[in-house]
Design a protein around this motif. Sequence first.
Motif, mmCIF file in Angstrom:
data_model
loop_
_atom_site.group_PDB
_atom_site.id
_atom_site.type_symbol
_atom_site.label_atom_id
_atom_site.label_comp_id
_atom_site.label_asym_id
_atom_site.label_seq_id
_atom_site.Cartn_x
_atom_site.Cartn_y
_atom_site.Cartn_z
ATOM 1 N N GLU A 54 0.836 -1.205 0.000
ATOM 2 C CA GLU A 54 0.000 0.000 0.000
ATOM 3 C C GLU A 54 0.868 1.250 0.000
ATOM 4 O O GLU A 54 0.584 2.213 -0.711
ATOM 5 C CB GLU A 54 -0.951 0.007 1.201
ATOM 6 C CG GLU A 54 -1.816 1.237 1.304
ATOM 7 C CD GLU A 54 -2.733 1.479 0.111
ATOM 8 O OE1 GLU A 54 -3.153 2.645 -0.081
ATOM 9 O OE2 GLU A 54 -3.040 0.538 -0.639
ATOM 10 N N LYS A 55 1.932 1.235 0.797
ATOM 11 C CA LYS A 55 2.844 2.379 0.830
ATOM 12 C C LYS A 55 3.473 2.595 -0.542
ATOM 13 O O LYS A 55 3.561 3.729 -1.026
ATOM 14 C CB LYS A 55 3.931 2.151 1.882
ATOM 15 C CG LYS A 55 4.884 3.306 2.026
ATOM 16 C CD LYS A 55 5.927 3.035 3.099
ATOM 17 C CE LYS A 55 6.915 4.196 3.192
ATOM 18 N NZ LYS A 55 7.976 3.953 4.149
ATOM 19 N N ARG A 57 2.228 1.682 -3.417
ATOM 20 C CA ARG A 57 1.171 2.152 -4.319
ATOM 21 C C ARG A 57 0.950 3.650 -4.138
ATOM 22 O O ARG A 57 0.845 4.399 -5.118
ATOM 23 C CB ARG A 57 -0.121 1.388 -4.054
ATOM 24 C CG ARG A 57 -1.243 1.651 -5.054
ATOM 25 C CD ARG A 57 -2.519 0.922 -4.683
ATOM 26 N NE ARG A 57 -3.202 1.522 -3.560
ATOM 27 C CZ ARG A 57 -3.965 2.616 -3.640
ATOM 28 N NH1 ARG A 57 -4.140 3.221 -4.783
ATOM 29 N NH2 ARG A 57 -4.562 3.093 -2.569
ATOM 30 N N GLN A 58 0.911 4.107 -2.881
ATOM 31 C CA GLN A 58 0.724 5.534 -2.604
ATOM 32 C C GLN A 58 1.894 6.362 -3.133
ATOM 33 O O GLN A 58 1.699 7.457 -3.670
ATOM 34 C CB GLN A 58 0.546 5.769 -1.092
ATOM 35 C CG GLN A 58 -0.748 5.254 -0.526
ATOM 36 C CD GLN A 58 -1.954 5.997 -1.057
ATOM 37 O OE1 GLN A 58 -1.895 7.162 -1.423
ATOM 38 N NE2 GLN A 58 -3.072 5.297 -1.122
ATOM 39 N N GLU A 59 3.110 5.842 -2.975
ATOM 40 C CA GLU A 59 4.287 6.545 -3.485
ATOM 41 C C GLU A 59 4.250 6.656 -5.006
ATOM 42 O O GLU A 59 4.616 7.694 -5.562
ATOM 43 C CB GLU A 59 5.567 5.838 -3.029
ATOM 44 C CG GLU A 59 5.858 6.017 -1.559
ATOM 45 C CD GLU A 59 7.009 5.162 -1.047
ATOM 46 O OE1 GLU A 59 7.506 4.280 -1.799
ATOM 47 O OE2 GLU A 59 7.405 5.366 0.115
ATOM 48 N N ILE A 61 1.550 6.743 -6.840
ATOM 49 C CA ILE A 61 0.525 7.741 -7.144
ATOM 50 C C ILE A 61 1.102 9.140 -6.971
ATOM 51 O O ILE A 61 0.919 10.009 -7.821
ATOM 52 C CB ILE A 61 -0.726 7.547 -6.251
ATOM 53 C CG1 ILE A 61 -1.470 6.279 -6.667
ATOM 54 C CG2 ILE A 61 -1.645 8.760 -6.308
ATOM 55 C CD1 ILE A 61 -2.581 5.864 -5.720
ATOM 56 N N GLN A 62 1.830 9.352 -5.867
ATOM 57 C CA GLN A 62 2.416 10.662 -5.607
ATOM 58 C C GLN A 62 3.443 11.024 -6.679
ATOM 59 O O GLN A 62 3.470 12.160 -7.160
ATOM 60 C CB GLN A 62 3.067 10.697 -4.227
ATOM 61 C CG GLN A 62 3.629 12.062 -3.871
ATOM 62 C CD GLN A 62 4.224 12.113 -2.481
ATOM 63 O OE1 GLN A 62 4.155 11.146 -1.733
ATOM 64 N NE2 GLN A 62 4.812 13.236 -2.135
#
Length: 117
Positions: A54-55, A57-59, A61-62
């Motif tokens: 998840e981390k 994936r968020q990175e 996206i960012q």
Amino acid sequence: MPQPTRMETEYLKRCFGNCLAQALAEVAKIQPSDPIEYLAHWLYHYRKTAKAKEKERQEKIQLQQEYDNSLKETKMAEMLKQEEYEIQQKYERCHQVGRRSSALGTHTSQGGYWEIH
């Protein structure tokens, strides 16, 4: 043993999804000497891995958002540079006309050109 209610079943599905079924299948396949401890470690590792994914994936996206913003800024800078170039070209054309008029003995005023005799 009482049957779980629909709300309890929904809660378990929402919280555990498919991971609990995977964990129990792993316990049945491996048949460890301490299945409860094995299950606990398996679930802990699963959660740790899920958080890391998840981390990541968020990175991603960012990073994509930062890249998109960078592209927008680059395009805006290019547009401003083009606009500056066009203004400079107009300015130079106007001053060339003004220099030619001065050489011919005419000067510009607010209303247009007038001759000096």
